[in-house]
Design a protein around this motif. Structure first.
Motif, PDB file in Angstrom:
ATOM      1  N   ASP A   1      36.324  19.935  42.963  1.00 44.27           N
ATOM      2  CA  ASP A   1      35.811  19.193  41.806  1.00 44.27           C
ATOM      3  C   ASP A   1      34.373  18.741  42.065  1.00 44.27           C
ATOM      4  O   ASP A   1      33.480  18.907  41.232  1.00 44.27           O
ATOM      5  CB  ASP A   1      36.715  17.994  41.544  1.00 44.27           C
ATOM      6  N   VAL A   2      34.156  18.178  43.252  1.00 36.92           N
ATOM      7  CA  VAL A   2      32.804  17.749  43.607  1.00 36.92           C
ATOM      8  C   VAL A   2      31.850  18.941  43.632  1.00 36.92           C
ATOM      9  O   VAL A   2      30.686  18.849  43.220  1.00 36.92           O
ATOM     10  CB  VAL A   2      32.812  17.035  44.977  1.00 36.92           C
ATOM     11  N   ASP A   3      32.353  20.087  44.096  1.00 36.67           N
ATOM     12  CA  ASP A   3      31.524  21.297  44.158  1.00 36.67           C
ATOM     13  C   ASP A   3      31.322  21.944  42.786  1.00 36.67           C
ATOM     14  O   ASP A   3      30.558  22.922  42.679  1.00 36.67           O
ATOM     15  CB  ASP A   3      32.162  22.321  45.101  1.00 36.67           C
ATOM     16  N   GLY A   4      32.018  21.435  41.772  1.00 38.19           N
ATOM     17  CA  GLY A   4      31.831  21.952  40.415  1.00 38.19           C
ATOM     18  C   GLY A   4      32.699  23.130  40.048  1.00 38.19           C
ATOM     19  O   GLY A   4      32.558  23.692  38.952  1.00 38.19           O
ATOM     20  N   ALA A   5      33.638  23.524  40.930  1.00 37.84           N
ATOM     21  CA  ALA A   5      34.465  24.699  40.656  1.00 37.84           C
ATOM     22  C   ALA A   5      35.667  24.373  39.784  1.00 37.84           C
ATOM     23  O   ALA A   5      36.181  25.240  39.069  1.00 37.84           O
ATOM     24  CB  ALA A   5      34.934  25.329  41.962  1.00 37.84           C
ATOM     25  N   VAL A   6      36.173  23.141  39.872  1.00 32.37           N
ATOM     26  CA  VAL A   6      37.295  22.717  39.045  1.00 32.37           C
ATOM     27  C   VAL A   6      36.965  21.343  38.462  1.00 32.37           C
ATOM     28  O   VAL A   6      36.010  20.687  38.879  1.00 32.37           O
ATOM     29  CB  VAL A   6      38.619  22.649  39.839  1.00 32.37           C
ATOM     30  N   ARG A   7      37.795  20.944  37.514  1.00 22.80           N
ATOM     31  CA  ARG A   7      37.582  19.632  36.900  1.00 22.80           C
ATOM     32  C   ARG A   7      38.941  19.019  36.616  1.00 22.80           C
ATOM     33  O   ARG A   7      39.854  19.689  36.116  1.00 22.80           O
ATOM     34  CB  ARG A   7      36.786  19.758  35.608  1.00 22.80           C
ATOM     35  N   ARG A   8      39.063  17.745  36.942  1.00 21.31           N
ATOM     36  CA  ARG A   8      40.289  17.027  36.620  1.00 21.31           C
ATOM     37  C   ARG A   8      40.199  16.496  35.194  1.00 21.31           C
ATOM     38  O   ARG A   8      39.223  15.843  34.826  1.00 21.31           O
ATOM     39  CB  ARG A   8      40.505  15.871  37.599  1.00 21.31           C
ATOM     40  N   VAL A   9      41.222  16.784  34.412  1.00 15.86           N
ATOM     41  CA  VAL A   9      41.263  16.353  33.009  1.00 15.86           C
ATOM     42  C   VAL A   9      42.649  15.776  32.743  1.00 15.86           C
ATOM     43  O   VAL A   9      43.532  15.805  33.598  1.00 15.86           O
ATOM     44  CB  VAL A   9      40.984  17.541  32.052  1.00 15.86           C
ATOM     45  N   ARG A  10      42.837  15.264  31.548  1.00 18.26           N
ATOM     46  CA  ARG A  10      44.172  14.793  31.171  1.00 18.26           C
ATOM     47  C   ARG A  10      45.157  15.956  31.258  1.00 18.26           C
ATOM     48  O   ARG A  10      44.911  17.016  30.714  1.00 18.26           O
ATOM     49  CB  ARG A  10      44.162  14.260  29.741  1.00 18.26           C
ATOM     50  N   GLY A  11      46.243  15.753  31.961  1.00 20.99           N
ATOM     51  CA  GLY A  11      47.248  16.794  32.080  1.00 20.99           C
ATOM     52  C   GLY A  11      47.118  17.653  33.319  1.00 20.99           C
ATOM     53  O   GLY A  11      47.980  18.484  33.584  1.00 20.99           O
ATOM     54  N   GLY A  12      46.057  17.480  34.092  1.00 16.01           N
ATOM     55  CA  GLY A  12      45.957  18.256  35.328  1.00 16.01           C
ATOM     56  C   GLY A  12      44.558  18.716  35.657  1.00 16.01           C
ATOM     57  O   GLY A  12      43.586  17.969  35.497  1.00 16.01           O
ATOM     58  N   TRP A  13      44.447  19.985  36.076  1.00 12.52           N
ATOM     59  CA  TRP A  13      43.189  20.537  36.566  1.00 12.52           C
ATOM     60  C   TRP A  13      42.867  21.831  35.830  1.00 12.52           C
ATOM     61  O   TRP A  13      43.757  22.595  35.451  1.00 12.52           O
ATOM     62  CB  TRP A  13      43.297  20.840  38.064  1.00 12.52           C
ATOM     63  N   THR A  14      41.581  22.070  35.647  1.00 13.31           N
ATOM     64  CA  THR A  14      41.128  23.318  35.035  1.00 13.31           C
ATOM     65  C   THR A  14      40.013  23.916  35.890  1.00 13.31           C
ATOM     66  O   THR A  14      39.318  23.197  36.616  1.00 13.31           O
ATOM     67  CB  THR A  14      40.577  23.081  33.612  1.00 13.31           C
ATOM     68  N   ALA A  15      39.854  25.243  35.798  1.00 11.25           N
ATOM     69  CA  ALA A  15      38.733  25.918  36.456  1.00 11.25           C
ATOM     70  C   ALA A  15      37.521  25.854  35.540  1.00 11.25           C
ATOM     71  O   ALA A  15      37.633  26.015  34.321  1.00 11.25           O
ATOM     72  CB  ALA A  15      39.099  27.370  36.762  1.00 11.25           C
ATOM     73  N   THR A  16      36.352  25.618  36.102  1.00 13.00           N
ATOM     74  CA  THR A  16      35.132  25.529  35.302  1.00 13.00           C
ATOM     75  C   THR A  16      34.490  26.887  35.083  1.00 13.00           C
ATOM     76  O   THR A  16      33.669  27.051  34.176  1.00 13.00           O
ATOM     77  CB  THR A  16      34.105  24.606  35.979  1.00 13.00           C
ATOM     78  N   GLY A  17      34.826  27.846  35.929  1.00  9.23           N
ATOM     79  CA  GLY A  17      34.195  29.157  35.841  1.00  9.23           C
ATOM     80  C   GLY A  17      32.846  29.244  36.509  1.00  9.23           C
ATOM     81  O   GLY A  17      32.213  30.307  36.542  1.00  9.23           O
ATOM     82  N   GLN A  18      32.376  28.121  37.066  1.00 13.70           N
ATOM     83  CA  GLN A  18      31.086  28.126  37.743  1.00 13.70           C
ATOM     84  C   GLN A  18      31.213  28.871  39.084  1.00 13.70           C
ATOM     85  O   GLN A  18      32.255  28.825  39.732  1.00 13.70           O
ATOM     86  CB  GLN A  18      30.605  26.696  37.993  1.00 13.70           C
ATOM     87  N   PRO A  19      30.147  29.545  39.500  1.00 11.53           N
ATOM     88  CA  PRO A  19      30.183  30.248  40.788  1.00 11.53           C
ATOM     89  C   PRO A  19      30.449  29.265  41.936  1.00 11.53           C
ATOM     90  O   PRO A  19      29.946  28.142  41.919  1.00 11.53           O
ATOM     91  CB  PRO A  19      28.784  30.851  40.902  1.00 11.53           C
ATOM     92  N   TRP A  20      31.237  29.713  42.881  1.00 11.68           N
ATOM     93  CA  TRP A  20      31.563  28.856  44.019  1.00 11.68           C
ATOM     94  C   TRP A  20      31.650  29.719  45.265  1.00 11.68           C
ATOM     95  O   TRP A  20      32.234  30.809  45.243  1.00 11.68           O
ATOM     96  CB  TRP A  20      32.899  28.144  43.782  1.00 11.68           C
ATOM     97  N   ALA A  21      31.058  29.231  46.348  1.00 11.72           N
ATOM     98  CA  ALA A  21      31.059  29.981  47.614  1.00 11.72           C
ATOM     99  C   ALA A  21      31.815  29.183  48.667  1.00 11.72           C
ATOM    100  O   ALA A  21      31.641  27.963  48.777  1.00 11.72           O
ATOM    101  CB  ALA A  21      29.631  30.237  48.080  1.00 11.72           C
ATOM    102  N   TYR A  22      32.633  29.870  49.428  1.00 11.39           N
ATOM    103  CA  TYR A  22      33.387  29.246  50.515  1.00 11.39           C
ATOM    104  C   TYR A  22      32.449  29.078  51.703  1.00 11.39           C
ATOM    105  O   TYR A  22      31.982  30.057  52.287  1.00 11.39           O
ATOM    106  CB  TYR A  22      34.575  30.131  50.889  1.00 11.39           C
TER     107      TYR A  22
END
Length: 721
Positions: free
Chosen positions: A415-436
């Motif tokens: 979430d902090v990295d911008g790859a997911v977001r916590r919303v009402r009902g759980g978590w969603t993927a943001t679709g933003q690029p993310w590198a391990y």
């Protein structure tokens, strides 16, 4: 207002804060420099100073001065409820109106938010997990950021994943920092940050337009009241006996830290038996009981709290006379932070480390909870991306091979990295690029190993112990303290009385831990092809079982860990272990609810023994089943097996839903065992080596019950945890 007038006003607020009717209290120069930077210069500052230096005075005095000048309320992000309670009381002494929003007062949130909006609150203390609560983040946080007069980040080392106590929720502060209006001052404080952590936190503070570089005020970390020492004792029984014999020799009241919840409960029970007034304080302690324990220690109604790191930050008792560690923390920085609770308002305080041989096994366990491998992270992102709606943690867990607590921490990092977001009902993927960032995660892991080695060296060094700790925190002024056991000589004997040692051996050697059966199936199983949900039917459940001990115990745990370690060779059950299991079985049979208890509702006596097949420890489990059957004069009915004789050792143990999905359909009751169950016509003992998630026992018990067993009593060598 001139600098001189501002300084006079600041000193007057300090006098109110410390309860000085003569108005003679004066700020330290570094305290004043921080307040000047915040109030006159509207800067961002990081204060790294030892515990007891007076960091809270900086933000309370700055709050009072800023409020006089029309600024909005101060927002303090603070990690623990104990800290919040202490600070609300301290603020009131200075005439500062403070309120708190945390998980323990949800019924007051609406009222508090209305008071903030009406300008009736000077200080709002917020727990870090609130920062990413969807409603708070989206509705309350923007308003707070716009109205805040001063933002305070307490225990700021939690922001940095280089620190000893990184908390993903704290990283959400970067967003709040960037959204603050220009000219809003920010103060970050900590007592435990080495040079790397200090630089990382300062860099994160220096975000936002026009903020410039953060002012860093770092002082020497010597604690002149602390007298450090290490007592090497032969084993856990000697350490418990030493506490029983010498606890009353330690000054005042204090804290006894343990590394696990199980150890805290064991030590508390033993010390009470030996006549000491102590209380347990762990992450499993209810909030009301925690608060009562804190109050009892503050009022010296108990000699000690026996605590885990749940008491690590935020507890403020100036006259705390001692801190004893029964087991070594894995980081010298964490150790310094915990011992810093002692001696803040007294001339001398004793700090003792009693290291144990189980310490390193516990370090390895906590190290295993680090950021997951890339394939597990990618799997999580794929599951979220494939869903057209938010996915809750319970629904996500069956599809990802991670225990729920570890999964949640990983999601917070993403979430902090911008790859997911916590919303009402759980978590969603943001679709933003993310590198391990494998390199960074590996570096953090190596850093943890370095810290563990430092703690080994701390326990054995012949040099000054305080100097050693200060150097670990990159204190440039580190020098011999003249007070520790290496500088001034050993002050405590390692001798223990025969009576206490016998009692400790008896307590630690007493076998038997209840194994609570699984009663509910994990949520989300139908989504992964397992048609199980809700409550497990009563006629398919196991009965409460027994284990010889917990792997985290300081008694039997020390015997069982090497026996059940993955690298240990398979062999028949050792005689001492088998004998202890027989003792557990006898106590179980005669105890409350046992089949030999004589109670009117006592269950029928087991009519046979069943083992669970194992490819990794067939000799251990097979011989254990045979020994139990022989001693109990019961037939060995057979083994719950795996289909086609295949036992998948890769079945995950870290995630309930994944564990159950892998086991479902894999275990079977072979026809000879089914026939034996039908002929025996009663309950059985189900024998295995280790209960971790509990699902192997649950699935095997369900199969046995469905095959005709009137009841199933699980009996294992150890339980995890």
């Amino acid at each position: 207002m001139s600098d001189e007038d501002l300084r006079l006003s600041a000193d007057r607020v300090l006098a109110r804060l410390v309860g000085d009717p003569t108005d003679s209290a004066r700020l330290r120069e570094d305290q004043w420099r921080a307040i000047e930077a915040l109030v006159a210069e509207r800067r961002r500052a990081l204060v790294v100073q030892r515990t007891g230096w007076g960091k809270s005075a900086v933000y309370f005095v700055a709050t009072a001065l800023l409020r006089e000048r029309g600024s909005g309320p101060t927002v303090i992000v603070s990690p623990l409820l104990a800290l919040m309670r202490n600070q609300v009381d301290a603020a009131a002494r200075a005439g500062i109106r403070a309120r708190t929003i945390n998980s323990a007062n949800t019924e007051e949130w609406d009222t508090i938010q209305a008071e903030v909006a009406a300008g009736e609150v000077d200080v709002l203390l917020v727990s870090p997990e609130r920062l990413n609560n969807p409603d708070f983040r989206d509705q309350v946080l923007p308003q707070l950021a716009a109205a805040t007069g001063l933002l305070v980040v307490d225990e700021a080392h939690c922001i940095s994943d280089w620190g000893h106590d990184f908390r993903p929720d704290y990283r959400r502060l970067r967003t709040m920092l960037a959204d603050l209006p220009q000219g809003v001052p920010v103060l970050a404080t900590t007592a435990t940050a080495n040079a790397r952590v200090t630089a990382d936190v300062a860099e994160q503070l220096g975000t936002g337009e026009g903020t410039g570089r953060a002012l860093v005020l770092r002082g020497p970390l010597d604690r002149e009241s602390l007298r450090l020492g290490v007592l090497p004792l032969p084993d856990a029984a000697h350490r418990l006996a030493w506490l029983a014999d010498h606890l009353d020799e330690l000054p005042g009241s204090g804290i006894i830290y343990t590394l696990t919840v199980a150890a805290a409960e064991e030590v508390t029970a033993f010390l009470r038996q030996r006549g000491h007034t102590v209380a347990s304080y762990t992450g499993k302690t209810e909030n009301a009981d925690r608060q009562q324990a804190e109050e009892d220690l503050l009022a010296n109604r108990v000699k000690a709290l026996v605590a885990t790191s749940a008491l690590g930050m935020g507890f403020d008792k100036p006259d705390l006379g001692f801190v004893v560690h029964l087991g070594s923390p894995s980081s010298p920085i964490a150790y310094y932070q915990q011992v810093g609770r002692a001696g803040r308002g007294v001339e001398h305080a004793e700090v003792l480390l009693l290291p144990g041989r189980e310490d390193e096994a516990i370090w390895r366990y906590f190290a295993s909870l680090a950021f997951p491998p890339e394939e597990q992270v990618r799997r999580t992102l794929d599951v979220l991306a494939a869903s057209d709606r938010p996915v809750s943690l319970p629904a996500l867990e069956p599809q990802v091979e991670l225990r729920r607590s570890r999964l949640e921490i990983m999601l917070k990092v993403l979430d902090v990295d911008g790859a997911v977001r916590r919303v009402r009902g759980g978590w969603t993927a943001t679709g933003q690029p993310w590198a391990y960032d494998a390199e960074r995660y590996a570096w953090v892991a190596r850093q943890r190993e370095t810290e563990q080695q430092a703690m080994r060296e701390y326990a054995t060094t012949a040099d000054c112990r305080m100097e050693f700790l200060r150097r670990q925190l990159d204190d440039e002024k580190a020098a011999p303290c003249g007070r520790c056991d290496n500088c001034a000589g050993v002050r405590f004997t390692t001798e223990v009385s025969a009576a206490s040692l016998d009692a400790a051996r008896g307590e630690l050697g007493r076998p038997g831990v209840e194994v609570e059966p699984r009663r509910m199936w994990p949520t989300g199983l139908p989504a992964v092809g397992v048609d199980l949900k809700g409550r497990i039917p009563a006629d398919e459940q196991a009965a409460p079982g027994r284990a010889l001990g917990r792997l985290s115990d300081i008694g039997w745990g020390n015997r069982l860990r090497p026996l059940l370690a993955p690298q240990s060779p398979d062999a028949p059950v050792p005689d001492d272990v088998a004998g202890a299991v027989v003792t557990v079985l006898a106590d179980w049979a005669k105890g409350p609810g046992g089949w030999a208890s004589g109670a009117p509702d006592a269950p029928d006596r087991p009519v046979g023994v069943v083992t669970i097949a194992s490819r990794t420890r067939p000799q251990l489990i097979g011989s254990l089943g045979e020994r139990i059957a022989t001693v109990g004069r019961l037939p060995l009915l057979g083994s719950v097996a795996y289909h086609d004789g295949e036992i998948d050792t890769r079945v995950p143990r870290t995630n309930s839903a994944q564990r159950l999905r892998a086991l479902h359909g894999a275990l079977t009751v072979p026809p000879p065992l089914a026939a034996a169950l039908a002929e025996a016509g009663g309950p059985v003992l189900l024998v295995d080596d280790l209960a971790d998630t509990g699902w192997t026992l649950a699935v095997a018990s369900r199969l046995l019950r469905r095959s005709g067993a009137a009841g199933v009593f699980p009996l294992v060598l150890a339980v995890q945890g």
